[in-house]
Structures are given as C-alpha cells and as structure tokens.
Design a protein around this motif. Structure first.
Motif, PDB file in Angstrom:
ATOM      1  N   GLU A   1      79.965  10.399  27.953  1.00 31.15           N
ATOM      2  CA  GLU A   1      79.911  11.856  28.085  1.00 31.15           C
ATOM      3  C   GLU A   1      79.125  12.273  29.327  1.00 31.15           C
ATOM      4  O   GLU A   1      79.490  13.236  30.011  1.00 31.15           O
ATOM      5  CB  GLU A   1      79.299  12.473  26.829  1.00 31.15           C
ATOM      6  N   GLY A   2      78.052  11.545  29.632  1.00 33.95           N
ATOM      7  CA  GLY A   2      77.274  11.861  30.826  1.00 33.95           C
ATOM      8  C   GLY A   2      78.084  11.690  32.096  1.00 33.95           C
ATOM      9  O   GLY A   2      78.011  12.508  33.020  1.00 33.95           O
ATOM     10  N   THR A   3      78.880  10.625  32.147  1.00 34.43           N
ATOM     11  CA  THR A   3      79.757  10.422  33.308  1.00 34.43           C
ATOM     12  C   THR A   3      80.816  11.512  33.377  1.00 34.43           C
ATOM     13  O   THR A   3      81.126  12.036  34.456  1.00 34.43           O
ATOM     14  CB  THR A   3      80.425   9.039  33.242  1.00 34.43           C
ATOM     15  N   LEU A   4      81.371  11.872  32.225  1.00 33.09           N
ATOM     16  CA  LEU A   4      82.376  12.937  32.188  1.00 33.09           C
ATOM     17  C   LEU A   4      81.800  14.252  32.704  1.00 33.09           C
ATOM     18  O   LEU A   4      82.428  14.941  33.526  1.00 33.09           O
ATOM     19  CB  LEU A   4      82.896  13.114  30.762  1.00 33.09           C
ATOM     20  N   LEU A   5      80.605  14.612  32.237  1.00 31.16           N
ATOM     21  CA  LEU A   5      79.985  15.860  32.686  1.00 31.16           C
ATOM     22  C   LEU A   5      79.669  15.810  34.180  1.00 31.16           C
ATOM     23  O   LEU A   5      79.807  16.811  34.892  1.00 31.16           O
ATOM     24  CB  LEU A   5      78.712  16.139  31.889  1.00 31.16           C
ATOM     25  N   THR A   6      79.249  14.641  34.664  1.00 33.23           N
ATOM     26  CA  THR A   6      78.963  14.495  36.095  1.00 33.23           C
ATOM     27  C   THR A   6      80.231  14.681  36.917  1.00 33.23           C
ATOM     28  O   THR A   6      80.245  15.410  37.921  1.00 33.23           O
ATOM     29  CB  THR A   6      78.351  13.111  36.376  1.00 33.23           C
TER      30      THR A   6
ATOM     31  N   THR B   1      73.521  14.461  29.779  1.00 33.56           N
ATOM     32  CA  THR B   1      74.233  14.699  28.520  1.00 33.56           C
ATOM     33  C   THR B   1      74.259  16.172  28.142  1.00 33.56           C
ATOM     34  O   THR B   1      74.856  16.541  27.133  1.00 33.56           O
ATOM     35  CB  THR B   1      73.602  13.900  27.368  1.00 33.56           C
ATOM     36  N   SER B   2      73.623  17.012  28.944  1.00 31.28           N
ATOM     37  CA  SER B   2      73.541  18.445  28.658  1.00 31.28           C
ATOM     38  C   SER B   2      74.337  19.234  29.691  1.00 31.28           C
ATOM     39  O   SER B   2      74.054  19.161  30.891  1.00 31.28           O
ATOM     40  CB  SER B   2      72.080  18.907  28.670  1.00 31.28           C
ATOM     41  N   THR B   3      75.303  19.997  29.222  1.00 32.33           N
ATOM     42  CA  THR B   3      76.105  20.821  30.126  1.00 32.33           C
ATOM     43  C   THR B   3      75.230  21.801  30.898  1.00 32.33           C
ATOM     44  O   THR B   3      75.381  21.966  32.119  1.00 32.33           O
ATOM     45  CB  THR B   3      77.173  21.598  29.332  1.00 32.33           C
ATOM     46  N   ASP B   4      74.300  22.450  30.205  1.00 31.44           N
ATOM     47  CA  ASP B   4      73.425  23.425  30.866  1.00 31.44           C
ATOM     48  C   ASP B   4      72.521  22.756  31.891  1.00 31.44           C
ATOM     49  O   ASP B   4      72.322  23.277  32.995  1.00 31.44           O
ATOM     50  CB  ASP B   4      72.574  24.162  29.830  1.00 31.44           C
ATOM     51  N   SER B   5      71.965  21.599  31.533  1.00 25.23           N
ATOM     52  CA  SER B   5      71.080  20.893  32.454  1.00 25.23           C
ATOM     53  C   SER B   5      71.833  20.457  33.704  1.00 25.23           C
ATOM     54  O   SER B   5      71.318  20.557  34.826  1.00 25.23           O
ATOM     55  CB  SER B   5      70.462  19.676  31.761  1.00 25.23           C
ATOM     56  N   MET B   6      73.056  19.988  33.532  1.00 26.84           N
ATOM     57  CA  MET B   6      73.868  19.582  34.678  1.00 26.84           C
ATOM     58  C   MET B   6      74.157  20.772  35.582  1.00 26.84           C
ATOM     59  O   MET B   6      74.012  20.693  36.812  1.00 26.84           O
ATOM     60  CB  MET B   6      75.179  18.961  34.193  1.00 26.84           C
ATOM     61  N   ALA B   7      74.572  21.886  34.990  1.00 30.79           N
ATOM     62  CA  ALA B   7      74.886  23.077  35.785  1.00 30.79           C
ATOM     63  C   ALA B   7      73.646  23.575  36.520  1.00 30.79           C
ATOM     64  O   ALA B   7      73.707  23.911  37.714  1.00 30.79           O
ATOM     65  CB  ALA B   7      75.451  24.173  34.889  1.00 30.79           C
ATOM     66  N   ASN B   8      72.509  23.598  35.829  1.00 28.78           N
ATOM     67  CA  ASN B   8      71.268  24.056  36.459  1.00 28.78           C
ATOM     68  C   ASN B   8      70.842  23.124  37.588  1.00 28.78           C
ATOM     69  O   ASN B   8      70.333  23.573  38.620  1.00 28.78           O
ATOM     70  CB  ASN B   8      70.155  24.156  35.414  1.00 28.78           C
ATOM     71  N   GLY B   9      71.044  21.820  37.387  1.00 30.91           N
ATOM     72  CA  GLY B   9      70.688  20.857  38.424  1.00 30.91           C
ATOM     73  C   GLY B   9      71.525  21.044  39.679  1.00 30.91           C
ATOM     74  O   GLY B   9      71.000  21.071  40.799  1.00 30.91           O
ATOM     75  N   PHE B  10      72.831  21.163  39.514  1.00 34.03           N
ATOM     76  CA  PHE B  10      73.711  21.408  40.661  1.00 34.03           C
ATOM     77  C   PHE B  10      73.344  22.734  41.334  1.00 34.03           C
ATOM     78  O   PHE B  10      73.331  22.829  42.569  1.00 34.03           O
ATOM     79  CB  PHE B  10      75.173  21.418  40.220  1.00 34.03           C
ATOM     80  N   ASN B  11      73.047  23.752  40.534  1.00 33.92           N
ATOM     81  CA  ASN B  11      72.689  25.051  41.104  1.00 33.92           C
ATOM     82  C   ASN B  11      71.422  24.972  41.951  1.00 33.92           C
ATOM     83  O   ASN B  11      71.316  25.629  42.994  1.00 33.92           O
ATOM     84  CB  ASN B  11      72.495  26.077  39.989  1.00 33.92           C
ATOM     85  N   GLU B  12      70.465  24.176  41.502  1.00 35.70           N
ATOM     86  CA  GLU B  12      69.226  24.028  42.276  1.00 35.70           C
ATOM     87  C   GLU B  12      69.509  23.407  43.641  1.00 35.70           C
ATOM     88  O   GLU B  12      68.939  23.815  44.658  1.00 35.70           O
ATOM     89  CB  GLU B  12      68.221  23.175  41.498  1.00 35.70           C
ATOM     90  N   VAL B  13      70.399  22.430  43.665  1.00 36.38           N
ATOM     91  CA  VAL B  13      70.762  21.788  44.933  1.00 36.38           C
ATOM     92  C   VAL B  13      71.513  22.772  45.828  1.00 36.38           C
ATOM     93  O   VAL B  13      71.258  22.865  47.034  1.00 36.38           O
ATOM     94  CB  VAL B  13      71.619  20.533  44.671  1.00 36.38           C
ATOM     95  N   ILE B  14      72.425  23.518  45.235  1.00 36.73           N
ATOM     96  CA  ILE B  14      73.201  24.506  45.997  1.00 36.73           C
ATOM     97  C   ILE B  14      72.282  25.573  46.584  1.00 36.73           C
ATOM     98  O   ILE B  14      72.433  25.976  47.744  1.00 36.73           O
ATOM     99  CB  ILE B  14      74.281  25.132  45.095  1.00 36.73           C
ATOM    100  N   LYS B  15      71.322  26.030  45.810  1.00 30.40           N
ATOM    101  CA  LYS B  15      70.389  27.047  46.307  1.00 30.40           C
ATOM    102  C   LYS B  15      69.538  26.500  47.445  1.00 30.40           C
ATOM    103  O   LYS B  15      69.160  27.233  48.361  1.00 30.40           O
ATOM    104  CB  LYS B  15      69.491  27.528  45.167  1.00 30.40           C
ATOM    105  N   THR B  16      69.249  25.206  47.417  1.00 29.37           N
ATOM    106  CA  THR B  16      68.391  24.595  48.435  1.00 29.37           C
ATOM    107  C   THR B  16      69.130  24.352  49.743  1.00 29.37           C
ATOM    108  O   THR B  16      68.605  24.643  50.827  1.00 29.37           O
ATOM    109  CB  THR B  16      67.826  23.259  47.916  1.00 29.37           C
ATOM    110  N   TRP B  17      70.377  23.833  49.672  1.00 26.04           N
ATOM    111  CA  TRP B  17      71.086  23.410  50.883  1.00 26.04           C
ATOM    112  C   TRP B  17      72.481  23.999  51.037  1.00 26.04           C
ATOM    113  O   TRP B  17      73.163  23.709  52.006  1.00 26.04           O
ATOM    114  CB  TRP B  17      71.160  21.884  50.932  1.00 26.04           C
ATOM    115  N   GLY B  18      72.924  24.783  50.071  1.00 24.56           N
ATOM    116  CA  GLY B  18      74.191  25.491  50.229  1.00 24.56           C
ATOM    117  C   GLY B  18      75.386  24.878  49.547  1.00 24.56           C
ATOM    118  O   GLY B  18      76.405  25.543  49.359  1.00 24.56           O
TER     119      GLY B  18
END
Length: 390
Positions: free
Chosen positions: A237-242, A186-203
């Motif tokens: 909203e959570g599905t929309l942000l995802t 439900t948090s835009t920042d949390s979603m972006a940070n989560g995706f970024n962590e995955v991207i940093k780990t595996w590209g």
C-alpha cells in the motif's frame, strides 16, 4: 481554498516556465521556484503599487522583466481548466514580451518567482527528488548520489532522530538543497502533505524514489496474519500511495519525470522464512511495472532496482539488517556480523560487496536517462544466477 489550490498551481507554473532543452531524452531545462505568501506580500500583490517592483517585499532579481499577473483565474474551476487559463495567460504574456516571465503575481495568494541559480553543468541541476525511507542505509546512499549530480532532495521517512541526523549530515555538503520531511507512506494525508511541503519549497517534483519498506522473519506456518498485514500496509500500500501521489504531481507539472522503485533480489529469488517480505516486495515491483505502462505517454519513466544485501552506508546502519541479521546469522551458524557480510559477498559471482553507492549508481543510470528505458529492472547483486530477471 487559496492555500490548497496553490499546491496544484505551483507545479503547473513550474512546468509552463520550463524551457525546451533540445534533448530527446531530457526534454526540458528544470527550474527552482520560490513562493512567498506572507501577509505583506499578499497586500502588495493586491495593491495599486504592485507595478513598482522596487517596493516589493520580496527581493526580486529579474526586475527588468515585468511580472505575469494572474488576476482573473477562476480558482473554483476544475484543475484542468485552471491549467488552461494559466497557459493562456502565459502565452499572451510571451506574445507581448517575447520572453517567458520570471515572476508571477497571484491575487490573494502571493508571489512566485524563478530562483536565479548559477549553471553547475551537473546532469540533475534544478531537479527535485523525493526519497522515501531515506534514513536507512540504501535511502541515505541514494540521497548522496542524487545530491552529487546537482539534485534538490527531500529526504523523507518517519519523523525521528535517524532522519534528523541524516539531514544535518547532508546539509554540510548540500546546504539548502536538502530538506527532511517526516512522512508516513501508509497514510494518504501524510503523503499529500509531504509532497505539498516539497512543492511549496521548490515548486514541484521531478524524481520520486520509492525506497521505504519493512521486513519480517517468519516461516509461513508460524506467521500471523496481523504481521503479514503490517508488511502489506507498508510494502504494497505504501508503494501504491507513493506511485499514485507521484503520478498526480508529475502529470500536473507536465514535463515528464522519473520514478524508481527500490525492489529486491527476493522478487526473483525468494528466501525461506522471508516469505512476507519476498511476496509483498514482489507486489510492489509489479505495481512499478504497471505504472510504467500507464505513465509512458506522459514521458514519466518508471524503473526498478533490485539489490541484494546492503548492510550500511557509512555510519548509517540498515534498519532491515538490524532486524533480520540475528536470524540470518543463526540460520547459517554464523556468530559474527562481519562474517555474515562476507557470506553474502562470497555467494555472488563477482564476489562483490554490495554497497548503497552501487544502488545509488543504478538509480542515477535511470534518472539521468542514459537510455530510453522504462519498465526495466537493474539487479545490483554481484551476479546471482537464480535472481536474474526473466
């Protein structure tokens, strides 16, 4: 600036380095990227000694292929133009060396390199998936199914013991192919940070499973607006942000992708005293269908899986059924939880016990691209005539 833009550059590089597969359904061979940005690495990349790969602080394996040096990229330019610059540098490198690079030096940022991994022959080898709501029964079952097919998994959920326990358990069978990421959908920042962590780990990311959701038991006349809005926040909203975060990252990477929304039989056959859940999940389902229309041109497929009651995945109990089970038992005059499961099993045509494995199999059908399908729904309910998608 450099750190933030890196989360955009990594998927670009991963997409540009992917080789065509010759398969119309799965068009590219995926790779895993490693990224190093320690101080000593940046100093090496910026130094005159960087051509001496034996001095590189990163243990590089493809030393016979020279690195691609991205020294002149204008990081203040638009994302579209940055990608064009990197693509042009990549084309020039291939023209000079007759091969794609395996190592990329980024001035002031770090080193990106392809992780050389053995060919497993598994259908999802080197693909990266994000699963939301992973700590629940369905989520954990989906994680297991994806891991068995060679996927790298970011199991995401609200931070806590349930997520930590799942990751520890899955690491026993998948080792470094599983990470846990605390994430609030439900948090835009949390979603972006989560995706970024995955991207940093595996590209990058290739598969997104939108599974997180919460229930509410209440009739329409007794339901408070605040309670309804809680479900709106998470389920809609959570599905929309995802979907939004997945779309941005998959389009940036440029090699297609798959999104699966875990829906419910209640979209097609809602239940009394389950109106808030049924309505908000129906909205989430519709968002998935709309995403399939918007993303098809980018070879990003969006499909839905609609299960009926799944009570557990091994020792992982369903958070949803922990909340609604007592009411459902009372409503049906049942005093034993096992009898409740038997009730749901007996009401479907096949008299089948629906498991998290069944849901995972439906997800795998879509993400392994068995057919050219998008915007579709697979019911996983043993056959419920009133819940058949129309």
């Amino acid at each position: 600036m450099e750190n933030n833009i890196m989360y955009k550059i990594l998927p670009m590089i991963r997409g540009l380095l992917a080789e065509p597969s010759g398969n119309e359904d799965v068009r590219f061979k995926h790779i895993i990227l490693k990224f190093c940005s320690d101080k000593v690495v940046i100093e090496f990349v910026n130094s005159k000694e960087r051509d001496k790969l034996n001095l590189c602080p990163v243990p590089l394996k493809n030393v016979k292929i020279p690195p691609l040096k991205l020294d002149s990229i204008n990081l203040n330019d638009s994302i579209e133009n940055i990608k064009k610059q990197i693509s042009a540098e990549m084309d020039s490198f291939i023209e000079r060396n007759n091969i794609k690079p395996k190592i990329v030096f980024l001035k002031n940022i770090g080193i990106v390199y392809v992780d050389n991994l053995p060919d497993t022959g598994l259908p999802l080898q080197n693909e990266v998936a994000i699963v939301t709501g992973a700590a629940g029964a369905i989520g954990s079952g989906i994680c297991r199914g994806l891991l068995e097919k060679g996927c790298y998994i970011a199991a995401t959920d609200l931070p806590g013991e349930r997520l930590d326990k799942l990751v520890v358990e899955l690491k026993k069978i998948a080792k470094d192919r599983i990470i846990g990421v605390g994430m609030d959908i439900t948090s835009t920042d949390s979603m972006a940070n989560g995706f970024n962590e995955v991207i940093k780990t595996w590209g990058g990311v290739d598969i997104v499973i939108a599974n997180a959701g919460i229930p509410l038991i209440a009739s329409l006349d007794e339901m408070s607006l605040d309670d309804f809005r809680k479900l709106e926040k998470v389920n809609i909203e959570g599905t929309l942000l995802t979907l939004s975060e997945a779309s941005r990252n998959l389009r940036l990477q440029g090699i297609g992708g798959d999104i699966v929304v875990i829906s419910t039989k209640n979209v097609f056959a809602p239940g009394a005293r389950f109106g808030a859940y049924s309505a908000t999940k129906a909205a989430a389902h519709q968002l998935g269908r709309i995403a399939s229309l918007e993303l098809a041109e980018f070879d990003i497929r969006v499909n839905m899986v609609a299960p009926d009651a799944v009570f557990s995945d091994g020792n992982t109990k369903s958070g949803l059924w922990e909340k609604i089970g007592p009411d459902r038992m009372k409503h049906r005059g049942i005093t034993d939880e096992n009898k409740l499961q038997e009730y749901y099993q007996s009401r479907n045509l096949l008299k089948a016990k629906i498991t998290a494995r069944h849901v995972a199999n439906a997800v795998l059908f879509f993400v392994t691209r068995q057919t050219p399908t998008t915007g579709a729904t697979i019911p996983v309910d043993g056959g419920l005539p009133d819940a058949t998608p129309r």
